[in-house]
Scaffold this active site. Structure first.
Site, PDB file in Angstrom:
ATOM      1  N   ARG A 177      47.967  50.852  40.132  1.00 41.90           N
ATOM      2  CA  ARG A 177      49.412  50.908  39.926  1.00 41.90           C
ATOM      3  C   ARG A 177      50.139  51.653  41.045  1.00 41.90           C
ATOM      4  O   ARG A 177      51.261  51.302  41.414  1.00 41.90           O
ATOM      5  CB  ARG A 177      49.720  51.560  38.578  1.00 41.90           C
ATOM      6  CG  ARG A 177      49.328  50.714  37.373  1.00 41.90           C
ATOM      7  CD  ARG A 177      49.514  51.488  36.071  1.00 41.90           C
ATOM      8  NE  ARG A 177      49.213  50.679  34.907  1.00 41.90           N
ATOM      9  CZ  ARG A 177      47.996  50.493  34.403  1.00 41.90           C
ATOM     10  NH1 ARG A 177      46.947  51.072  34.990  1.00 41.90           N
ATOM     11  NH2 ARG A 177      47.811  49.740  33.335  1.00 41.90           N
ATOM     12  N   TYR A 213      34.791  41.388  29.805  1.00 44.09           N
ATOM     13  CA  TYR A 213      34.589  40.029  30.293  1.00 44.09           C
ATOM     14  C   TYR A 213      33.095  39.684  30.219  1.00 44.09           C
ATOM     15  O   TYR A 213      32.291  40.475  29.744  1.00 44.09           O
ATOM     16  CB  TYR A 213      35.178  39.886  31.691  1.00 44.09           C
ATOM     17  CG  TYR A 213      36.679  40.127  31.697  1.00 44.09           C
ATOM     18  CD1 TYR A 213      37.520  39.411  30.848  1.00 44.09           C
ATOM     19  CD2 TYR A 213      37.246  41.109  32.501  1.00 44.09           C
ATOM     20  CE1 TYR A 213      38.881  39.642  30.819  1.00 44.09           C
ATOM     21  CE2 TYR A 213      38.616  41.351  32.480  1.00 44.09           C
ATOM     22  CZ  TYR A 213      39.426  40.616  31.629  1.00 44.09           C
ATOM     23  OH  TYR A 213      40.782  40.853  31.594  1.00 44.09           O
ATOM     24  N   ALA A 237      40.594  39.510  39.867  1.00 41.50           N
ATOM     25  CA  ALA A 237      39.450  38.803  39.305  1.00 41.50           C
ATOM     26  C   ALA A 237      39.552  37.325  39.664  1.00 41.50           C
ATOM     27  O   ALA A 237      40.511  36.645  39.276  1.00 41.50           O
ATOM     28  CB  ALA A 237      39.411  38.984  37.792  1.00 41.50           C
ATOM     29  N   ARG A 290      31.677  46.228  39.523  1.00 42.91           N
ATOM     30  CA  ARG A 290      32.553  46.997  38.630  1.00 42.91           C
ATOM     31  C   ARG A 290      31.958  46.963  37.235  1.00 42.91           C
ATOM     32  O   ARG A 290      31.667  45.891  36.700  1.00 42.91           O
ATOM     33  CB  ARG A 290      33.972  46.432  38.629  1.00 42.91           C
ATOM     34  CG  ARG A 290      34.867  47.063  37.554  1.00 42.91           C
ATOM     35  CD  ARG A 290      36.345  46.826  37.782  1.00 42.91           C
ATOM     36  NE  ARG A 290      36.885  47.843  38.690  1.00 42.91           N
ATOM     37  CZ  ARG A 290      38.175  48.167  38.763  1.00 42.91           C
ATOM     38  NH1 ARG A 290      39.072  47.543  38.002  1.00 42.91           N
ATOM     39  NH2 ARG A 290      38.586  49.097  39.602  1.00 42.91           N
TER      40      ARG A 290
END
Length: 355
Positions: free
Chosen positions: A325, A183, A58, A231
């Protein structure tokens, strides 16, 4: 032929395969938001590893839009210069460099995860007053935000568009708008966090307004050939929150605004959400949006095995998979997956002895 390792055309850009690196915050920039050698190695190694689309963490469109004081940004010419060698290296390895443009809203000015403290960073330690749709803090130990007025909202929209222009100058070939994870844009979308009574709050159409205005501004800034992704949190996982049905409507409106692909994540607006985490748990969200909104999607969330990723794309559940991950654990996952799925792994010349 492996579906995962077929190209994907998005406007004027063709991804060499359907494996993308999901945006993952590194909390390793300086106080000025400039990327460092850490970012060059972190992103560059995944490009060498064979991802088709490489998304940055981000990256804030304004200083006050950073999650932490150590987040990257793209609000000045200095940021353009700092990103250029990174995007050049990524592109030279055959990956498509893309930036996730973000504003953290009321989740801004927080300590990075491994800091001694938690919650809001005070001014004395480099923090600032965040902004949001209202003046309610996300959590008791977060800083209380200032509610954006219409002038502030207009400034945010302009900042996204200007950052998108800078992204092209910095060598990025695609941009993603971050409207997920609690956000700023998601804060306006979700009825859990948007309690405004003006034209940016109330019913779903009003709550979608900011995200759609940002999408139109970004599309106008980058022109017709550059892919624009968004997103979203496809569901809040909370009764009375944002739902996948809402996301289908939003995705259709985003497509009309010039967005090419929905990166379907979830959650973030409610700290106490009951998220059914498990292998591929968000894939059905991407599949539903792809089917009902008629827009390309990316699936993300505990996608680990090559066969799992192959099935997602081959079955038409999503157009690409985003790994997070698993790419931290193994930067060369795409090369290994290609070999396992019978596609040519195409190792760099320097690494052919490993093939």
């Amino acid at each position: 032929m492996s579906a995962l390792f077929t190209p994907l055309a998005l406007r004027g850009v063709t991804l060499p395969n359907r494996v993308a690196m999901a945006p993952m915050c590194q909390y390793s920039a300086g106080p000025d938001g400039l990327p460092t050698d850490w970012h060059r190695v972190h992103l560059g190694s995944r490009a060498v590893g064979g991802v088709g689309l490489l998304l940055t963490e981000a990256t804030a469109v304004l200083p006050e839009g950073r999650i932490s004081p150590q987040d990257t940004g793209l609000w000045s010419g200095a940021h353009v210069d700092a990103w250029r060698p990174i995007t050049a290296f990524v592109a030279a390895q055959g990956a498509v460099p893309a930036v996730q443009l973000a504003h953290a809203g009321f989740k801004a000015s927080t300590y990075r995860p491994w800091a001694e403290h938690r919650g809001g960073v005070p001014d004395t330690e480099g923090g600032w007053t965040p902004v949001g749709p209202g003046d309610e803090a996300f959590l008791p130990d977060y800083r209380r935000p200032a509610a954006l007025d219409e002038a502030g909202i207009a400034a945010v929209i302009e900042a996204f568009a200007t950052a998108a222009t800078r992204a092209l100058a910095a060598g990025f070939a695609a941009v993603e708008i971050h409207a997920a994870h609690g956000y700023l844009l998601h804060e306006f979308l979700s009825p859990l966090t948007n309690h405004r009574t003006d034209g940016y709050g109330g019913d779903r159409a009003a709550r979608m307004r900011l995200t759609l205005e940002v999408a139109r501004a970004v599309r106008g800034a980058v022109g017709e050939a550059v892919p624009v992704l968004t997103r979203i949190s496809a569901t809040d996982w909370v009764d009375g929150g944002w739902t996948v049905e809402d996301s289908v409507v939003l995705a259709g409106e985003l497509a009309a605004a010039g967005v090419d692909l929905i990166d379907a994540s979830s959650g973030g607006a409610a700290a106490a959400a009951n998220v059914p985490v498990g292998p591929g748990y968000q894939v059905p969200l991407a599949a539903r949006i792809r089917r009902d909104a008629g827009i390309a999607t990316g699936a993300v969330g505990l996608i680990v095995e090559p066969e799992q990723a192959e099935q997602i794309v081959a079955a038409g559940e999503a157009d690409l998979v985003l790994l997070g991950r698993e790419l931290l654990r193994d930067p060369y996952w795409p090369r290994r997956a290609a070999a396992k799925l019978g596609a040519a792994p195409a190792w760099p010349n320097q690494y052919t002895r490993a093939s």
